[in-house]
Design a protein around this motif. Structure first.
Motif, PDB file in Angstrom:
ATOM      1  N   LEU A  36       3.973  -0.274 -13.378  1.00  0.00           N
ATOM      2  CA  LEU A  36       4.748   0.570 -14.283  1.00  0.00           C
ATOM      3  C   LEU A  36       4.774   2.008 -13.778  1.00  0.00           C
ATOM      4  N   LEU A  37       3.629   2.516 -13.346  1.00  0.00           N
ATOM      5  CA  LEU A  37       3.539   3.885 -12.834  1.00  0.00           C
ATOM      6  C   LEU A  37       4.362   4.046 -11.554  1.00  0.00           C
ATOM      7  N   LEU A  38       4.378   3.016 -10.727  1.00  0.00           N
ATOM      8  CA  LEU A  38       5.199   3.045  -9.510  1.00  0.00           C
ATOM      9  C   LEU A  38       6.684   3.145  -9.863  1.00  0.00           C
ATOM     10  N   ASP A  39       7.089   2.449 -10.916  1.00  0.00           N
ATOM     11  CA  ASP A  39       8.490   2.480 -11.342  1.00  0.00           C
ATOM     12  C   ASP A  39       8.933   3.889 -11.712  1.00  0.00           C
ATOM     13  N   PHE A  40       7.980   4.725 -12.111  1.00  0.00           N
ATOM     14  CA  PHE A  40       8.300   6.097 -12.496  1.00  0.00           C
ATOM     15  C   PHE A  40       7.992   7.097 -11.385  1.00  0.00           C
ATOM     16  N   GLY A  41       7.810   6.588 -10.144  1.00  0.00           N
ATOM     17  CA  GLY A  41       7.720   7.459  -8.985  1.00  0.00           C
ATOM     18  C   GLY A  41       6.346   7.961  -8.615  1.00  0.00           C
ATOM     19  N   ALA A  42       5.286   7.480  -9.273  1.00  0.00           N
ATOM     20  CA  ALA A  42       3.941   7.952  -8.970  1.00  0.00           C
ATOM     21  C   ALA A  42       3.438   7.395  -7.641  1.00  0.00           C
ATOM     22  N   SER A  43       2.487   8.098  -7.056  1.00  0.00           N
ATOM     23  CA  SER A  43       1.780   7.618  -5.866  1.00  0.00           C
ATOM     24  C   SER A  43       0.455   7.031  -6.352  1.00  0.00           C
ATOM     25  N   VAL A  44       0.339   5.705  -6.318  1.00  0.00           N
ATOM     26  CA  VAL A  44      -0.755   5.009  -7.005  1.00  0.00           C
ATOM     27  C   VAL A  44      -1.786   4.448  -6.033  1.00  0.00           C
ATOM     28  N   SER A  45      -3.055   4.743  -6.326  1.00  0.00           N
ATOM     29  CA  SER A  45      -4.173   4.142  -5.591  1.00  0.00           C
ATOM     30  C   SER A  45      -4.928   3.242  -6.547  1.00  0.00           C
ATOM     31  N   VAL A  46      -5.131   1.978  -6.148  1.00  0.00           N
ATOM     32  CA  VAL A  46      -5.848   1.022  -6.993  1.00  0.00           C
ATOM     33  C   VAL A  46      -7.181   0.686  -6.326  1.00  0.00           C
TER      34      VAL A  46
ATOM     35  N   LYS B  29     -12.459  -4.623  -6.184  1.00  0.00           N
ATOM     36  CA  LYS B  29     -12.963  -5.552  -5.164  1.00  0.00           C
ATOM     37  C   LYS B  29     -11.975  -6.690  -4.943  1.00  0.00           C
ATOM     38  N   THR B  30     -11.171  -6.984  -5.954  1.00  0.00           N
ATOM     39  CA  THR B  30     -10.142  -8.022  -5.825  1.00  0.00           C
ATOM     40  C   THR B  30      -8.830  -7.513  -6.420  1.00  0.00           C
ATOM     41  N   PHE B  31      -7.724  -8.080  -5.941  1.00  0.00           N
ATOM     42  CA  PHE B  31      -6.413  -7.650  -6.409  1.00  0.00           C
ATOM     43  C   PHE B  31      -5.554  -8.867  -6.758  1.00  0.00           C
ATOM     44  N   SER B  32      -4.671  -8.676  -7.722  1.00  0.00           N
ATOM     45  CA  SER B  32      -3.742  -9.741  -8.080  1.00  0.00           C
ATOM     46  C   SER B  32      -2.742  -9.948  -6.936  1.00  0.00           C
ATOM     47  N   LYS B  33      -2.118 -11.102  -6.897  1.00  0.00           N
ATOM     48  CA  LYS B  33      -1.135 -11.396  -5.849  1.00  0.00           C
ATOM     49  C   LYS B  33       0.050 -10.442  -5.911  1.00  0.00           C
ATOM     50  N   LYS B  34       0.464 -10.075  -7.139  1.00  0.00           N
ATOM     51  CA  LYS B  34       1.586  -9.155  -7.288  1.00  0.00           C
ATOM     52  C   LYS B  34       1.274  -7.794  -6.669  1.00  0.00           C
ATOM     53  N   LEU B  35       0.051  -7.325  -6.864  1.00  0.00           N
ATOM     54  CA  LEU B  35      -0.338  -6.040  -6.286  1.00  0.00           C
ATOM     55  C   LEU B  35      -0.368  -6.124  -4.763  1.00  0.00           C
ATOM     56  N   GLU B  36      -0.892  -7.217  -4.237  1.00  0.00           N
ATOM     57  CA  GLU B  36      -0.955  -7.377  -2.781  1.00  0.00           C
ATOM     58  C   GLU B  36       0.446  -7.423  -2.184  1.00  0.00           C
ATOM     59  N   GLU B  37       1.359  -8.116  -2.858  1.00  0.00           N
ATOM     60  CA  GLU B  37       2.734  -8.185  -2.372  1.00  0.00           C
ATOM     61  C   GLU B  37       3.423  -6.835  -2.473  1.00  0.00           C
ATOM     62  N   ALA B  38       3.199  -6.138  -3.581  1.00  0.00           N
ATOM     63  CA  ALA B  38       3.821  -4.827  -3.783  1.00  0.00           C
ATOM     64  C   ALA B  38       3.339  -3.821  -2.745  1.00  0.00           C
ATOM     65  N   ALA B  39       2.064  -3.902  -2.362  1.00  0.00           N
ATOM     66  CA  ALA B  39       1.500  -2.956  -1.396  1.00  0.00           C
ATOM     67  C   ALA B  39       2.115  -3.119  -0.009  1.00  0.00           C
ATOM     68  N   LYS B  40       2.625  -4.310   0.272  1.00  0.00           N
ATOM     69  CA  LYS B  40       3.234  -4.558   1.586  1.00  0.00           C
ATOM     70  C   LYS B  40       4.585  -3.858   1.728  1.00  0.00           C
ATOM     71  N   SER B  41       5.256  -3.659   0.612  1.00  0.00           N
ATOM     72  CA  SER B  41       6.612  -3.110   0.676  1.00  0.00           C
ATOM     73  C   SER B  41       6.758  -1.716   0.065  1.00  0.00           C
ATOM     74  N   ASN B  42       5.732  -1.258  -0.618  1.00  0.00           N
ATOM     75  CA  ASN B  42       5.824   0.044  -1.288  1.00  0.00           C
ATOM     76  C   ASN B  42       4.775   0.996  -0.724  1.00  0.00           C
ATOM     77  N   LYS B  43       5.230   2.014  -0.024  1.00  0.00           N
ATOM     78  CA  LYS B  43       4.312   2.964   0.607  1.00  0.00           C
ATOM     79  C   LYS B  43       3.582   3.845  -0.407  1.00  0.00           C
ATOM     80  N   ASN B  44       4.054   3.844  -1.644  1.00  0.00           N
ATOM     81  CA  ASN B  44       3.409   4.648  -2.690  1.00  0.00           C
ATOM     82  C   ASN B  44       2.258   3.928  -3.376  1.00  0.00           C
TER      83      ASN B  44
END
Length: 232
Positions: free
Chosen positions: A49-59, A62-77
């Motif tokens: 949600l924060l990415l949708d509003f233009g934020a630069s997000v650091s998560v 120790k583990t990440f959801s599949k959606k986050l892992e996929e999003a990190a591959k294509s979104n430099k923010n």
């Protein structure tokens, strides 16, 4: 006909407690640094949600959801940091932080540390221990409606969100864009602010009545007529 009950319901939600816990405010998150601690479903929801509003997000997690892992591959923010939370994570003073781990004591610790540094923080497991909360959002283009129940009942917020979302006409976002352009133009040709408001209201009424079907020629004609009348 639908607006009256919607307004009544919103009023009931907002007036449940005369002292509201959080003040509603809209802020620009573009390129702002945001820390999310927790890479599960809730952390994923907040981060995306924060990415949708233009934020630069650091998560941090120790583990990440599949959606986050996929999003990190294509979104430099979006940056994923694979480890437990450390106090040094807030040394860079992010614009805001989200405590979204499954451990309440960790979330409370994050909130306390952030408050010491005057960093806005949300605790997703305890709506009152942070300094801000996430509203339920109804959205149509740049039209944003944020709904809060004061942290008492997310299910109420989601219910009101659905009502508001369904009440937003599909063409309203396009009207908003056109009105924005007309407003900028009127600043150049109608110097008086009160007069501009009258012309803008007439244009808006035309677009609303036509469900955004009014042509640019019709708008220009209306502006000219209104402008002539105001200067007569």
């Amino acid at each position: 006909m639908r607006q009256a009950p919607i307004c009544a319901l919103l009023l009931q939600v907002m007036c449940y407690n005369p002292v509201m816990a959080f003040f509603p405010i809209f802020t620009d998150l573009k390129n702002k640094s945001v820390l999310v601690v927790g890479g599960g479903k809730i952390g994923e929801e907040k981060a995306l949600l924060l990415l949708d509003f233009g934020a630069s997000v650091s998560v941090v997690s120790k583990t990440f959801s599949k959606k986050l892992e996929e999003a990190a591959k294509s979104n430099k923010n979006l940056t994923l940091i694979s480890r437990d939370f450390c106090e040094t994570d807030i040394n860079g003073s992010p614009f805001l932080a989200v405590a979204a781990t499954s451990d309440e004591s960790t979330n409370q610790k994050i909130c306390a540390l952030c408050k010491e540094k005057a960093i806005l923080v949300c605790n997703v497991t305890d709506g009152k221990s942070g300094s801000f909360s996430f509203p339920a959002i109804a959205k149509s283009g740049d039209i944003i409606c944020a709904i809060s129940s004061g942290g008492k009942s997310p299910i109420v917020s989601r219910y009101v969100k659905e009502i508001v979302q369904n009440a937003l006409p599909s063409y309203l976002s396009a009207i908003n864009d056109r009105i924005g352009k007309v407003r900028e133009r009127l600043k150049e040709i109608v110097p008086n602010q009160k007069a501009r408001r009258k012309v803008l209201k007439s244009v808006f009424d035309l677009l609303l009545k036509s469900k955004n079907g009014a042509s640019q020629t019709q708008i220009e004609k209306l502006i000219a007529e209104q402008n002539d009348f105001l200067h007569s």
